[in-house]
Motif scaffolding. Structure first.
Motif, short mmCIF file in Angstrom:
data_model
loop_
_atom_site.label_atom_id
_atom_site.label_comp_id
_atom_site.label_asym_id
_atom_site.label_seq_id
_atom_site.Cartn_x
_atom_site.Cartn_y
_atom_site.Cartn_z
N UNK A 274 -9.41 -1.69 2.47
CA UNK A 274 -9.33 -2.99 3.13
C UNK A 274 -10.48 -3.91 2.77
N UNK A 275 -11.53 -3.39 2.17
CA UNK A 275 -12.56 -4.26 1.60
C UNK A 275 -12.09 -4.81 0.26
N UNK A 276 -11.40 -3.98 -0.50
CA UNK A 276 -10.88 -4.41 -1.80
C UNK A 276 -9.66 -5.31 -1.66
N UNK A 277 -8.83 -5.04 -0.65
CA UNK A 277 -7.60 -5.79 -0.42
C UNK A 277 -7.53 -6.17 1.06
N UNK A 278 -8.21 -7.25 1.46
CA UNK A 278 -8.22 -7.62 2.88
C UNK A 278 -6.81 -7.89 3.41
N UNK A 279 -6.56 -7.48 4.66
CA UNK A 279 -5.26 -7.65 5.30
C UNK A 279 -5.43 -8.20 6.71
N UNK A 280 -4.58 -9.13 7.09
CA UNK A 280 -4.54 -9.61 8.47
C UNK A 280 -3.70 -8.68 9.35
N UNK A 281 -2.73 -8.03 8.76
CA UNK A 281 -1.85 -7.10 9.49
C UNK A 281 -1.34 -6.05 8.53
N UNK A 282 -1.01 -4.88 9.06
CA UNK A 282 -0.47 -3.79 8.25
C UNK A 282 0.80 -3.29 8.94
N UNK B 96 -7.98 6.74 1.89
CA UNK B 96 -7.82 5.36 1.40
C UNK B 96 -8.72 4.40 2.18
N UNK B 97 -8.80 4.60 3.49
CA UNK B 97 -9.58 3.69 4.33
C UNK B 97 -11.07 4.01 4.25
N UNK B 98 -11.41 5.27 4.38
CA UNK B 98 -12.83 5.66 4.44
C UNK B 98 -13.49 5.75 3.07
N UNK B 99 -12.85 6.45 2.14
CA UNK B 99 -13.49 6.72 0.86
C UNK B 99 -13.26 5.63 -0.19
N UNK B 100 -12.09 5.05 -0.19
CA UNK B 100 -11.76 4.07 -1.21
C UNK B 100 -11.96 2.63 -0.74
N UNK B 101 -12.30 2.45 0.54
CA UNK B 101 -12.55 1.11 1.09
C UNK B 101 -11.41 0.15 0.77
N UNK C 288 0.85 -1.18 0.00
CA UNK C 288 0.00 0.00 0.00
C UNK C 288 0.89 1.24 0.00
N UNK C 289 0.79 2.04 -1.03
CA UNK C 289 1.53 3.29 -1.11
C UNK C 289 0.56 4.41 -0.78
N UNK C 290 0.78 5.11 0.31
CA UNK C 290 -0.14 6.12 0.80
C UNK C 290 0.15 7.47 0.17
N UNK C 291 -0.82 8.04 -0.53
CA UNK C 291 -0.63 9.39 -1.07
C UNK C 291 -0.80 10.43 0.04
N UNK C 292 -0.21 11.57 -0.12
CA UNK C 292 -0.35 12.68 0.83
C UNK C 292 -0.06 12.24 2.25
N UNK C 293 1.01 11.50 2.43
CA UNK C 293 1.36 10.90 3.73
C UNK C 293 1.58 11.96 4.79
N UNK C 294 2.14 13.09 4.44
CA UNK C 294 2.43 14.13 5.42
C UNK C 294 1.29 15.14 5.58
N UNK C 295 0.28 15.04 4.78
CA UNK C 295 -0.80 16.03 4.82
C UNK C 295 -2.13 15.36 5.15
#
Length: 99
Positions: free
Chosen positions: A43-51, A36-41, A22-29
């Protein structure tokens, strides 16, 4: 660092299971991870056991990796600076005002 890990794992395939990178855009802002979590869902598209997150920490000695459970380095601060004066351009320093 993350791209290097992805390249290594793709080349060696020396693991069991599935790895999501997972490459997070706007990491510092504002908004990057939250969007990514709220609007793009993500973890529903790419389930993860750990991050696991990677953040450059220059104070650690070379070759040292630090980890802990739970959030770390999670902060976004904002402040306002007001500068009053005459502007100038770095390409023409003789034309600027030097207080």
């Amino acid at each position: 660092m993350l791209l290097g890990a992805a390249r290594h794992l793709a080349a060696t395939r020396d693991f069991a299971g599935t790895v999501q990178f997972i490459f997070q855009p706007a990491e510092e802002m504002y908004g990057g991870g939250r969007a990514m979590v709220r609007d793009e869902n993500i973890f529903e598209r790419f389930p993860c056991d750990a991050v696991y997150g990677i953040h450059n920490w220059p104070l650690l000695p070379e070759g040292v990796i630090s980890a802990r459970a739970g959030p770390i380095m999670a902060s976004n601060d904002e402040f306002l600076v007001r500068i009053i004066g005459q502007g100038g351009h770095a390409a023409m320093p003789p034309l600027t005002v030097d207080p």
